[in-house]
Motif scaffolding. Structure first.
Motif, PDB file in Angstrom:
ATOM      1  N   TYR A 633       0.828  -1.209   0.000  1.00 33.65           N
ATOM      2  CA  TYR A 633       0.000   0.000   0.000  1.00 33.65           C
ATOM      3  C   TYR A 633       0.866   1.263   0.000  1.00 33.65           C
ATOM      4  O   TYR A 633       0.610   2.213  -0.762  1.00 33.65           O
ATOM      5  N   LYS A 634       1.873   1.281   0.858  1.00 32.11           N
ATOM      6  CA  LYS A 634       2.747   2.456   0.913  1.00 32.11           C
ATOM      7  C   LYS A 634       3.494   2.649  -0.398  1.00 32.11           C
ATOM      8  O   LYS A 634       3.614   3.777  -0.913  1.00 32.11           O
ATOM      9  N   SER A 635       4.005   1.551  -0.954  1.00 26.32           N
ATOM     10  CA  SER A 635       4.737   1.635  -2.224  1.00 26.32           C
ATOM     11  C   SER A 635       3.810   2.040  -3.355  1.00 26.32           C
ATOM     12  O   SER A 635       4.192   2.816  -4.246  1.00 26.32           O
ATOM     13  N   GLY A 636       2.578   1.508  -3.349  1.00 25.68           N
ATOM     14  CA  GLY A 636       1.609   1.879  -4.377  1.00 25.68           C
ATOM     15  C   GLY A 636       1.289   3.353  -4.351  1.00 25.68           C
ATOM     16  O   GLY A 636       1.180   4.000  -5.406  1.00 25.68           O
ATOM     17  N   ALA A 637       1.157   3.913  -3.144  1.00 23.90           N
ATOM     18  CA  ALA A 637       0.879   5.346  -3.028  1.00 23.90           C
ATOM     19  C   ALA A 637       2.040   6.169  -3.579  1.00 23.90           C
ATOM     20  O   ALA A 637       1.839   7.157  -4.307  1.00 23.90           O
ATOM     21  N   LEU A 638       3.281   5.762  -3.252  1.00 19.31           N
ATOM     22  CA  LEU A 638       4.450   6.471  -3.780  1.00 19.31           C
ATOM     23  C   LEU A 638       4.545   6.343  -5.297  1.00 19.31           C
ATOM     24  O   LEU A 638       4.905   7.309  -5.995  1.00 19.31           O
ATOM     25  N   ALA A 639       4.223   5.168  -5.825  1.00 18.01           N
ATOM     26  CA  ALA A 639       4.266   4.962  -7.270  1.00 18.01           C
ATOM     27  C   ALA A 639       3.245   5.847  -7.981  1.00 18.01           C
ATOM     28  O   ALA A 639       3.528   6.438  -9.036  1.00 18.01           O
ATOM     29  N   LEU A 640       2.055   5.961  -7.408  1.00 19.11           N
ATOM     30  CA  LEU A 640       1.024   6.822  -8.007  1.00 19.11           C
ATOM     31  C   LEU A 640       1.439   8.287  -7.968  1.00 19.11           C
ATOM     32  O   LEU A 640       1.176   9.050  -8.917  1.00 19.11           O
ATOM     33  N   LEU A 641       2.093   8.694  -6.886  1.00 17.99           N
ATOM     34  CA  LEU A 641       2.602  10.064  -6.813  1.00 17.99           C
ATOM     35  C   LEU A 641       3.644  10.315  -7.901  1.00 17.99           C
ATOM     36  O   LEU A 641       3.679  11.392  -8.521  1.00 17.99           O
ATOM     37  N   PHE A 642       4.499   9.321  -8.140  1.00 17.14           N
ATOM     38  CA  PHE A 642       5.512   9.462  -9.188  1.00 17.14           C
ATOM     39  C   PHE A 642       4.855   9.577 -10.563  1.00 17.14           C
ATOM     40  O   PHE A 642       5.270  10.404 -11.392  1.00 17.14           O
ATOM     41  N   VAL A 643       3.851   8.754 -10.819  1.00 17.96           N
ATOM     42  CA  VAL A 643       3.146   8.816 -12.103  1.00 17.96           C
ATOM     43  C   VAL A 643       2.492  10.175 -12.282  1.00 17.96           C
ATOM     44  O   VAL A 643       2.537  10.770 -13.375  1.00 17.96           O
ATOM     45  N   GLN A 644       1.884  10.693 -11.198  1.00 22.95           N
ATOM     46  CA  GLN A 644       1.262  12.006 -11.285  1.00 22.95           C
ATOM     47  C   GLN A 644       2.300  13.090 -11.541  1.00 22.95           C
ATOM     48  O   GLN A 644       2.074  14.030 -12.323  1.00 22.95           O
ATOM     49  N   PHE A 645       3.468  12.949 -10.905  1.00 27.42           N
ATOM     50  CA  PHE A 645       4.559  13.903 -11.137  1.00 27.42           C
ATOM     51  C   PHE A 645       4.994  13.885 -12.602  1.00 27.42           C
ATOM     52  O   PHE A 645       5.264  14.938 -13.200  1.00 27.42           O
ATOM     53  N   CYS A 646       5.054  12.692 -13.186  1.00 30.46           N
ATOM     54  CA  CYS A 646       5.420  12.585 -14.606  1.00 30.46           C
ATOM     55  C   CYS A 646       4.390  13.269 -15.496  1.00 30.46           C
ATOM     56  O   CYS A 646       4.741  13.913 -16.497  1.00 30.46           O
ATOM     57  N   LYS A 647       3.117  13.150 -15.134  1.00 30.09           N
ATOM     58  CA  LYS A 647       2.070  13.816 -15.918  1.00 30.09           C
ATOM     59  C   LYS A 647       2.222  15.329 -15.851  1.00 30.09           C
ATOM     60  O   LYS A 647       2.100  16.027 -16.855  1.00 30.09           O
ATOM     61  N   TRP A 648       2.479  15.843 -14.642  1.00 28.60           N
ATOM     62  CA  TRP A 648       2.685  17.281 -14.508  1.00 28.60           C
ATOM     63  C   TRP A 648       3.891  17.750 -15.318  1.00 28.60           C
ATOM     64  O   TRP A 648       3.864  18.803 -15.945  1.00 28.60           O
ATOM     65  N   THR A 649       4.958  16.930 -15.280  1.00 28.08           N
ATOM     66  CA  THR A 649       6.168  17.293 -16.028  1.00 28.08           C
ATOM     67  C   THR A 649       5.897  17.335 -17.523  1.00 28.08           C
ATOM     68  O   THR A 649       6.323  18.271 -18.227  1.00 28.08           O
ATOM     69  N   SER A 650       5.173  16.322 -18.049  1.00 28.34           N
ATOM     70  CA  SER A 650       4.898  16.269 -19.486  1.00 28.34           C
ATOM     71  C   SER A 650       3.960  17.387 -19.907  1.00 28.34           C
ATOM     72  O   SER A 650       4.083  17.944 -21.004  1.00 28.34           O
ATOM     73  N   MET A 651       3.005  17.755 -19.045  1.00 27.61           N
ATOM     74  CA  MET A 651       2.089  18.850 -19.363  1.00 27.61           C
ATOM     75  C   MET A 651       2.813  20.185 -19.342  1.00 27.61           C
ATOM     76  O   MET A 651       2.536  21.073 -20.144  1.00 27.61           O
TER      77      MET A 651
END
Length: 652
Positions: A633-651
């Motif tokens: 659960y903790k790792s999944g939350a961190l992974a989702l944050l990373f994916v969201q960060f990548c989306k912000w970076t690409s936008m």
């Protein structure tokens, strides 16, 4: 013809490593070429490209250190069979065995180590074995008493039949036909008798550990009554004494649990070693001392004799003394005929201030003018009673990384020692290579997430497939892996062992070493103190131990617990699984001719998943072989944050 006594105890042979040197220089040239290529093309690329440059700059610096310390290689071939020919001149030797927790380090492991030492092919009247028990456990003391009784049978048996592997659990895990002995009726009967006696010993020790010593603590055990392992007086018990001075009998066996008080720092293992040295000096005053780790000595106890060959073989060489950093060291009077160089550690002692007290002490010894020699006979002494991978391994790696980084940034840093003329340049390079473990965690972590970051942001950090420059990273990858594989094969290790070590190097760098660096940072900020964590030891054996790959496979199955040390690895795996799913399902198009991510990023992501394959299996495993849900659960939350960060970076 030379007399037997004049035969040398060791030979120093320089390796012919022309081809390895050429390969190492080729890899260095390719790494520099890749850095130059990235610099020349930095203006047309984004964050991924620049992150890759700084990571590869770090890898290049590490490779320079590697090439430097491996440039001149020598082998020391020792001849322990010649030691007894020197018998009249052989000095007394005290052997130190340390244990700290009867629960995490089962006493039967300590017993096997002690039994292998008591059976050394060395005059018994010149040997003494000291066991330091920092847990002040009556179970450990009881186990040693029972071991001394078994040793009266085991030692003569080993010497009569020239047993090579003298740790009973390892010896009896093999089939009788594979031991290389005669198959006479007499031997088979004695072998069965010894195995039954060892099984009885093991059962007694196991029963004592299971019932947590509920017996009446009287007689020799009275001192353990109501004892607090963190607050007690010194305990010294002579379990066996070779009173007759019989060279064919049993060596001295002494149990020690040093004094501990809550308000006085005890300095972990270094403090225990110094207590052993002081007690040894009072009781036997042996000129040579050998330090032994319980889980590192079971496979080949004869390594003590190999080390003795190196130490004794240089007694007439005034320019240097050999020490195994510092698996063995000299402690004796200054008027000893071996020379003043050998007396240095008598004044130094085991140094405090680091979780890796052996490296700190070795660094100081080298600063005093000592030189070292690698003693690595066959079979290897390190058996690895702890699992090859899992919580114990990770905690051990974290402890090493923490201690090594503490030394690097301390006043005892090898850089400072070199600038003040105490260390040679190549000695400094060797320590820098070792002590940079924790610092490597950040570049390793960044480089590992770059493929996923590039896929999720539709960017690239590899040269494009149609560019000639793509041959540079591809060549580095192929040549480096073939080179390291050849090193494993040359020393008799398997491809499976090579792959396990390559994989675990990545896992440790991004988890255990990362936590080690975090510990040092928190200590520097005054937020926490370094904690010495004792690792869980597990004794492994197999009925089909003749197949080393089979043993490694059983011992190396990955285990997990709820420690946060597994969160980085699980997070990295989930990030790459999300990135691959995003790319494969078509949310990101693969570009080989534009600025988007290309096939290289996908291959890189797959390589990371392969390195973390045990974690992938752990997602579906059960019990200790499965990753706990809290970690997922903790790792999944961190992974989702990373994916969201990548989306912000690409936008952006």
């Amino acid at each position: 013809m030379a007399s037997p006594v004049s035969l040398p105890l060791y030979e120093r042979i320089r390796r012919k490593n022309t081809i390895p040197r050429a390969v190492e220089l080729l890899i260095l040239f390719l790494l520099i070429s890749l850095l130059v290529y990235r610099l020349l093309n930095r203006e047309n690329h984004g964050v991924s490209w620049h992150m890759a440059f700084f990571c590869e700059l770090h890898f290049t610096s590490v490779w320079i250190l590697t090439v430097t310390i491996k440039w001149n290689q020598v082998d020391f071939i020792t001849h322990p069979e010649r030691l007894l020919q020197w018998a009249p001149e052989l000095p007394p030797v005290d052997m130190f065995v340390t244990t700290a927790d009867a629960a995490l380090e089962p006493p039967i492991i300590t017993v096997n180590t002690v039994l292998s030492l008591l059976a050394l092919d060395y005059p018994a009247d010149k040997l003494a074995c000291y066991v330091s028990d920092d847990g002040a456990s009556p179970i450990t003391f009881y186990a040693l008493i029972e071991a001394s009784k078994f040793a009266k049978l085991w030692v003569p048996f080993c010497k009569k039949y020239k047993v090579q592997i003298r740790a009973p659990f390892r010896y009896f895990s093999k089939k009788i036909q594979s031991l290389g002995h005669d198959t006479s009726i007499e031997f088979q009967q004695e072998w069965i008798k010894m195995k039954d006696a060892y099984e009885q010993l093991s059962q007694k020790v196991e029963d004592a550990a299971t019932r947590s010593w509920s017996c009446d603590l009287t007689g020799d055990f009275a001192v353990f009554s109501n004892i607090d392992r963190r607050n007690h007086q010194t305990i010294i018990k002579v379990i066996w004494e070779n009173q007759e001075g019989d060279s064919n009998g049993l060596p001295h066996l002494i149990y020690i649990s040093r004094e501990k008080r809550p308000k006085h720092p005890h300095h972990f293992k270094a403090g225990a070693m110094n207590v052993l040295a002081r007690v040894s000096g009072v009781m036997t005053n042996a000129p040579f001392m050998l330090n032994v780790d319980c889980d590192m000595f079971a496979n080949n106890p004869q390594i003590a004799l190999h080390a003795m060959c190196l130490l004794l073989g240089v007694q007439n060489e005034s320019d240097c003394a050999f020490v195994q950093c510092p698996q063995q060291f000299y402690d004796g009077p200054k008027d000893d005929p071996f020379g003043n160089q050998l007396v240095v550690l008598y004044e130094v002692g085991w140094l405090y201030g680091s979780a890796t007290e052996d490296i700190l002490t070795g660094l100081t010894i080298h600063g005093k003018g000592w030189r070292s020699a690698l003693c690595n006979p066959k079979p290897d002494a390190f058996l690895g009673c702890a699992p090859l991978s899992g919580p114990a391994s990770m905690i051990q790696q974290k402890r090493w990384a923490t201690g090594l980084l503490e030394i690097l940034i301390s006043p005892r840093s090898p850089l400072i020692a070199t600038l003040t003329g105490k260390l040679q340049f190549r000695q400094c390079m060797a320590y820098m290579w070792l002590q940079g473990w924790a610092l490597r965690s950040i570049p390793e972590l960044c480089y590992a997430v770059l493929p996923a970051f590039s896929i999720l942001t539709n960017s690239h950090f590899f040269p494009k497939v149609q560019e000639l420059a793509i041959l540079i990273p591809v060549s580095i990858f192929i040549i480096y892996n073939l080179y390291t594989l050849s090193e494993y094969l040359q020393i008799g290790l398997s491809i499976h062992a090579w792959w396990n070590n390559q994989r675990m190097l990545r896992v440790n760098a991004m988890s255990a070493w990362l936590f080690g660096m975090s510990s040092v940072i928190l200590k520097l900020l005054g937020l926490s103190e370094t904690v010495f964590e004792v690792t869980q030891k597990e004794q492994t054996s197999s009925d089909d131990d003749d197949d080393d790959d089979n043993v490694n496979a059983n011992a190396g199955r990955y285990t997990f617990d709820e420690s946060p040390i597994f969160i980085p690895g699980t997070t990295i795996l989930l990030v790459h699984l999300m990135a691959l799913a995003t790319g494969i399902l078509g949310f990101r198009r693969v570009h080989n001719d534009g600025n988007g991510c290309g096939i290289g990023e996908f291959i890189g992501s797959l390589c990371v998943v392969l390195c973390f394959w045990p974690f992938l299996k752990g997602l579906f495993g059960k019990g200790k072989y499965g990753i706990p849900l809290s970690t997922v659960y903790k790792s999944g939350a961190l992974a989702l944050l990373f994916v969201q960060f990548c989306k912000w970076t690409s936008m952006g």
